[in-house]
Motif scaffolding. Structure first.
Motif, PDB file in Angstrom:
ATOM      1  N   SER A   1      57.599  36.243  20.271  1.00  0.00           N
ATOM      2  CA  SER A   1      58.172  35.404  19.292  1.00  0.00           C
ATOM      3  C   SER A   1      57.361  35.186  18.022  1.00  0.00           C
ATOM      4  N   ALA A   2      58.043  35.365  17.024  1.00  0.00           N
ATOM      5  CA  ALA A   2      57.186  34.997  15.842  1.00  0.00           C
ATOM      6  C   ALA A   2      56.613  33.695  15.479  1.00  0.00           C
ATOM      7  N   GLN A   3      57.117  32.724  16.415  1.00  0.00           N
ATOM      8  CA  GLN A   3      56.522  31.409  16.478  1.00  0.00           C
ATOM      9  C   GLN A   3      55.437  31.313  17.535  1.00  0.00           C
ATOM     10  N   GLY A   4      55.193  32.091  18.198  1.00  0.00           N
ATOM     11  CA  GLY A   4      54.299  32.192  19.233  1.00  0.00           C
ATOM     12  C   GLY A   4      54.619  31.886  20.524  1.00  0.00           C
ATOM     13  N   MET A   5      53.731  31.604  21.594  1.00  0.00           N
ATOM     14  CA  MET A   5      54.451  31.697  22.879  1.00  0.00           C
ATOM     15  C   MET A   5      54.048  30.108  23.519  1.00  0.00           C
ATOM     16  N   GLU A   6      54.683  29.636  24.419  1.00  0.00           N
ATOM     17  CA  GLU A   6      54.353  28.255  25.007  1.00  0.00           C
ATOM     18  C   GLU A   6      54.388  28.144  26.515  1.00  0.00           C
TER      19      GLU A   6
ATOM     20  N   ALA B   1      66.002  37.308  29.798  1.00  0.00           N
ATOM     21  CA  ALA B   1      66.288  36.344  28.782  1.00  0.00           C
ATOM     22  C   ALA B   1      65.662  36.774  27.233  1.00  0.00           C
ATOM     23  N   LEU B   2      64.866  37.627  27.289  1.00  0.00           N
ATOM     24  CA  LEU B   2      64.163  37.965  26.289  1.00  0.00           C
ATOM     25  C   LEU B   2      65.373  39.107  25.455  1.00  0.00           C
ATOM     26  N   TRP B   3      66.383  39.652  26.164  1.00  0.00           N
ATOM     27  CA  TRP B   3      67.214  40.868  25.444  1.00  0.00           C
ATOM     28  C   TRP B   3      67.873  39.921  24.403  1.00  0.00           C
ATOM     29  N   ALA B   4      68.138  38.909  24.093  1.00  0.00           N
ATOM     30  CA  ALA B   4      68.896  38.377  23.118  1.00  0.00           C
ATOM     31  C   ALA B   4      67.972  38.417  21.885  1.00  0.00           C
ATOM     32  N   MET B   5      66.444  38.539  22.094  1.00  0.00           N
ATOM     33  CA  MET B   5      65.642  38.210  21.002  1.00  0.00           C
ATOM     34  C   MET B   5      65.025  39.738  20.590  1.00  0.00           C
ATOM     35  N   ARG B   6      65.724  40.811  21.198  1.00  0.00           N
ATOM     36  CA  ARG B   6      65.109  42.047  20.973  1.00  0.00           C
ATOM     37  C   ARG B   6      65.458  42.416  19.627  1.00  0.00           C
ATOM     38  N   PRO B   7      66.442  42.286  18.970  1.00  0.00           N
ATOM     39  CA  PRO B   7      66.800  42.689  17.403  1.00  0.00           C
ATOM     40  C   PRO B   7      65.479  42.182  16.525  1.00  0.00           C
ATOM     41  N   ASP B   8      65.491  40.585  16.964  1.00  0.00           N
ATOM     42  CA  ASP B   8      64.668  39.911  16.030  1.00  0.00           C
ATOM     43  C   ASP B   8      62.957  40.497  16.106  1.00  0.00           C
ATOM     44  N   LEU B   9      62.843  41.056  17.393  1.00  0.00           N
ATOM     45  CA  LEU B   9      61.284  41.488  17.604  1.00  0.00           C
ATOM     46  C   LEU B   9      61.251  42.930  16.939  1.00  0.00           C
ATOM     47  N   LEU B  10      62.133  43.699  16.629  1.00  0.00           N
ATOM     48  CA  LEU B  10      62.238  44.848  15.848  1.00  0.00           C
ATOM     49  C   LEU B  10      62.274  44.840  14.611  1.00  0.00           C
ATOM     50  N   ASP B  11      63.062  43.604  14.016  1.00  0.00           N
ATOM     51  CA  ASP B  11      63.262  43.238  12.800  1.00  0.00           C
ATOM     52  C   ASP B  11      61.883  42.815  12.067  1.00  0.00           C
ATOM     53  N   ARG B  12      61.158  41.861  12.878  1.00  0.00           N
ATOM     54  CA  ARG B  12      60.049  41.501  12.331  1.00  0.00           C
ATOM     55  C   ARG B  12      58.680  42.325  12.495  1.00  0.00           C
ATOM     56  N   GLY B  13      58.992  43.768  12.926  1.00  0.00           N
ATOM     57  CA  GLY B  13      57.897  44.915  12.857  1.00  0.00           C
ATOM     58  C   GLY B  13      57.147  44.931  14.156  1.00  0.00           C
ATOM     59  N   VAL B  14      57.517  44.299  15.109  1.00  0.00           N
ATOM     60  CA  VAL B  14      56.555  44.368  16.207  1.00  0.00           C
ATOM     61  C   VAL B  14      56.754  45.892  16.598  1.00  0.00           C
TER      62      VAL B  14
ATOM     63  N   VAL C   1      57.577  46.616  22.025  1.00  0.00           N
ATOM     64  CA  VAL C   1      58.981  46.104  22.466  1.00  0.00           C
ATOM     65  C   VAL C   1      59.542  46.781  23.690  1.00  0.00           C
ATOM     66  N   GLU C   2      59.371  47.967  23.865  1.00  0.00           N
ATOM     67  CA  GLU C   2      59.835  48.688  24.969  1.00  0.00           C
ATOM     68  C   GLU C   2      59.009  48.256  26.240  1.00  0.00           C
ATOM     69  N   TRP C   3      57.855  48.147  26.217  1.00  0.00           N
ATOM     70  CA  TRP C   3      56.891  47.606  27.387  1.00  0.00           C
ATOM     71  C   TRP C   3      57.329  46.325  27.550  1.00  0.00           C
ATOM     72  N   MET C   4      57.772  45.500  26.704  1.00  0.00           N
ATOM     73  CA  MET C   4      58.124  43.978  27.116  1.00  0.00           C
ATOM     74  C   MET C   4      59.296  44.034  28.126  1.00  0.00           C
ATOM     75  N   PHE C   5      60.047  44.853  28.047  1.00  0.00           N
ATOM     76  CA  PHE C   5      61.314  45.284  29.016  1.00  0.00           C
ATOM     77  C   PHE C   5      60.812  45.754  30.234  1.00  0.00           C
ATOM     78  N   ARG C   6      59.652  46.456  30.300  1.00  0.00           N
ATOM     79  CA  ARG C   6      59.267  46.775  31.812  1.00  0.00           C
ATOM     80  C   ARG C   6      58.823  45.570  32.728  1.00  0.00           C
ATOM     81  N   PRO C   7      59.135  45.758  34.003  1.00  0.00           N
ATOM     82  CA  PRO C   7      58.261  45.016  34.938  1.00  0.00           C
ATOM     83  C   PRO C   7      56.800  45.202  34.968  1.00  0.00           C
ATOM     84  N   ARG C   8      56.033  44.363  34.751  1.00  0.00           N
ATOM     85  CA  ARG C   8      54.652  44.739  34.782  1.00  0.00           C
ATOM     86  C   ARG C   8      53.859  43.459  35.264  1.00  0.00           C
TER      87      ARG C   8
END
Lengths: 164, 468
Positions: B193-198, B288-301, B306-313
């Motif tokens: 998130s551009a606003q950071g994590m909590e 849950a993160l799927w809905a934020m995926r376009p934002d992630l790419l838009d803000r230049g992550v 981003v791909e690895w955020m959707f891998r189980p890890r």
């Protein structure tokens, strides 16, 4: 219907639920709940304050329908879950039952509880408060909401719904 | 540093062959059962594993305002992290220098000045002693005035991406060097998130009756999923069937363990004992993160990030913090209490500004799998406890055999996936259905290196890099 009679009916339902769990009459337990019931065990934000919003804060357990309880019962009976290979003997003590409110179709009930569990020659206990919303009609109440405030929340190992 | 353990004669410090067989050329790696049950060894671990270098303390979101504090432990030492009036984070031993009374007793809170409950010495949020009760008339010798009465600072305190680590001694590597290339994976938890994590409100803890290293192993152990979590997997399947029947009833969309089978997965071992598991989730739109995926790419992550955020890890940072993301993210903090007793504290990590529906789903996924009152974690704990209840098996056999899977697949250095993302692990293992156990070796090699260092021997890290 007097408040004394309503309190007696509420108490009887709470005691029936406790007995169904302790005697492992799972289907009888499920039958006490409405299909769209809410079953909620909050976690704690601090020493003094439990979480209050299941939509934004962590709960220990949160279900918004009876399907979650049915899953648990299936799991307990499956004989495939390591946590349920040996079921603890449990003893629910439900006390200080108070009728907080009533109207034509519902009762609001508060109680305190303690559940002792015994397994592999070791005893442990959990304790806290119950808040119930019962719906239906006189003599045929069912549980529409149950909130279990677990005061002893750093639990030994793990627990399931029959231990709270 | 804690000096309670000074006996250099324990074989863990002096005789590596007593506890480990580590012969990569012969495809041999075994660990002695005593590592999980020897009380003296446990004290050595506290001194040389936990109290000798970096351990995870907390997340910055847990101390947002000036004068916020958060209490935790480094090994046996109570620790408090303070945010000063100047906004800086500092770490201290959570004990009054006067008598050693624990100073901050709440888990977390806010205090501009903290008074010791015993003799009322007072400390500000930079750890400085601001008042000693009755000092003028007390008859202290001049030498007392020359002594510091401030809280004892940690040797080091540093953050990486909001995750705060501390060390009792000062002579430890820089945190970025300690975390090394495994930082790539922390970034996949930290940059959502551009606003950071909590950390979401609601800290969950439990104490299990088994050795802490079983938790370390289990989190990297994929081999157990289909047996231990068979009921979880079936429940998720049944929910899916209900959803199909009732059009949209499955609001949780928990991780579908069945769908993960047959997909590519792998493990990495990094210097300093850090290890990573990764998998492939064909149902990543359930996150849950799927809905934020376009934002992630838009803000230049970085799109690879981003791909690895959707891998189980699963990340295990030596020695006490685990980052898990099977469907949603979880932090697990390990606190050993005794050879056969371990306290776990669990946190739900989430991107700030997440849409409400995603947040709700994240919480349900989290509770379902990760809670000690859920339908998966209790089964893991039951297995650790079954290991201990049996005395770790035959008292006459020394070696545990659980390190053989994947031995013929593990390679020294990076595999193609690691090269793609520009990281250099010591060892890599990847493929379909490997569920390899070689990844445990990185942890034990660091464990052994710490013991040897404490015993005066050369670090044994040379054993890493199995098939150079």
């Amino acid at each position: 219907m007097t408040n004394v009679e309503l309190l007696d009916q509420a108490q009887r339902l709470l005691f029936d639920e406790a007995a169904a769990l302790d005697q492992r009459r799972w289907d009888d337990w499920l039958a006490l709940y409405t299909p769209d019931c809410e079953f909620w065990v909050p976690a704690w934000k601090s020493e003094d304050v439990p979480t209050a919003d299941p939509g934004g804060e962590v709960s220990l357990v949160y279900y918004d329908s009876r399907a979650g309880l049915e899953e648990r019962v299936w799991r307990i009976q499956s004989a495939a879950a390591p946590a349920h290979r040996v079921l603890p003997r449990t003893c629910h003590a439900v006390h200080n039952v108070r009728l907080l409110g009533s109207n034509a179709g519902s009762l609001t009930v508060h109680a305190t509880w303690r559940v002792d569990s015994y397994k592999e020659k070791a005893a442990s206990s959990l304790f806290g408060f119950y808040d119930y919303l019962l719906t239906g009609q006189s003599g045929a109440w069912r549980i529409a909401k149950k909130k279990i405030t677990l005061l002893s929340d750093c639990v030994p190992s793990y627990f399931d719904l029959y231990q709270v | 540093m804690d000096m309670r353990v000074t006996d250099g004669r324990h074989p863990a410090l002096t005789d590596p062959g007593r506890y480990f067989v580590d012969q990569p050329a012969q495809s041999q790696f075994n660990v002695h059962r005593d590592l999980f049950r020897d009380a003296e060894l446990f004290e050595l671990e506290m001194a040389h594993v936990f109290e000798a270098s970096w351990v995870y303390l907390c997340h910055e979101s847990q101390l947002r305002s000036a004068n916020d504090y958060y209490t935790t432990h480094i090994g046996r030492t109570p620790v408090v992290v303070l945010r000063g009036q100047d906004g800086a984070l500092r770490g201290f031993v959570n004990a009054c220098p006067h008598r050693g009374t624990r100073l901050y007793t709440a888990r977390q809170g806010n205090a501009q000045v903290q008074m010791c409950p015993y003799h009322a010495w007072c400390f500000d949020s930079a750890g400085q002693c601001v008042k000693i009760k009755d000092q003028p008339q007390a008859g202290y010798a001049p030498s007392f005035g020359r002594q510091s009465h401030d809280l004892k600072p940690l040797g080091r305190l540093a953050s990486y991406q909001g995750f705060v680590f501390g060390a009792l001694p000062a002579d430890v590597p820089a945190l970025a060097d300690y975390l090394g290339d495994a930082r790539f994976f922390i970034d996949t938890f930290a940059q959502q998130s551009a606003q950071g994590m909590e950390i979401l409100p609601g800290e969950v803890s439990y104490v299990f009756r088994a050795n802490w290293k079983l938790q370390v192993e289990n989190t990297m152990d994929i081999y157990h999923l289909t047996t231990v979590h068979s009921t979880f997997a079936k429940i998720v399947q049944q929910r899916g069937a209900r959803e199909a029947a009732a059009a949209g009833a499955d609001k949780v969309k928990a991780v579908n363990l069945g769908a993960l089978a047959g997909q590519e997965q792998g493990t990495y071992t990094f210097p300093h004992g850090h290890t990573v598991f990764w998998g492939t989730d064909p149902l990543r739109e359930n996150r849950a993160l799927w809905a934020m995926r376009p934002d992630l790419l838009d803000r230049g992550v970085d799109p690879q990030q981003v791909e690895w955020m959707f891998r189980p890890r699963v990340l295990n940072f030596f020695p006490n913090i685990q980052f898990v993301d099977s469907a949603c993210m979880q932090l697990r903090v390990i606190r050993p209490l005794a050879p056969d007793r371990t306290e776990m504290t669990m946190f739900c990590l989430a991107p700030r500004g997440e849409p409400a529906a995603g947040r709700r789903r994240r919480l349900r996924q989290y509770e379902d799998f990760f809670n000690a009152s859920g339908i998966a974690t209790p089964d893991d704990v039951a297995c650790y406890e079954d290991i201990h209840a049996g005395g770790l098996g035959d008292a006459h056999s020394e070696w545990i055999q659980g390190f053989a899977r994947g031995m013929d697949k593990v390679i020294a250095g990076p595999d193609s996936h690691a090269r793609d993302i520009g990281i250099r692990p010591l060892e890599s293992c990847s493929g379909v259905e490997i569920q390899d156990e070689t990844v445990f070796r990185g942890f034990y090699r660091e464990w052994l290196a710490r013991m040897h260092k404490a015993g005066g021997a050369q670090p044994a890290q040379a054993a890493a890099g199995a098939r150079a």
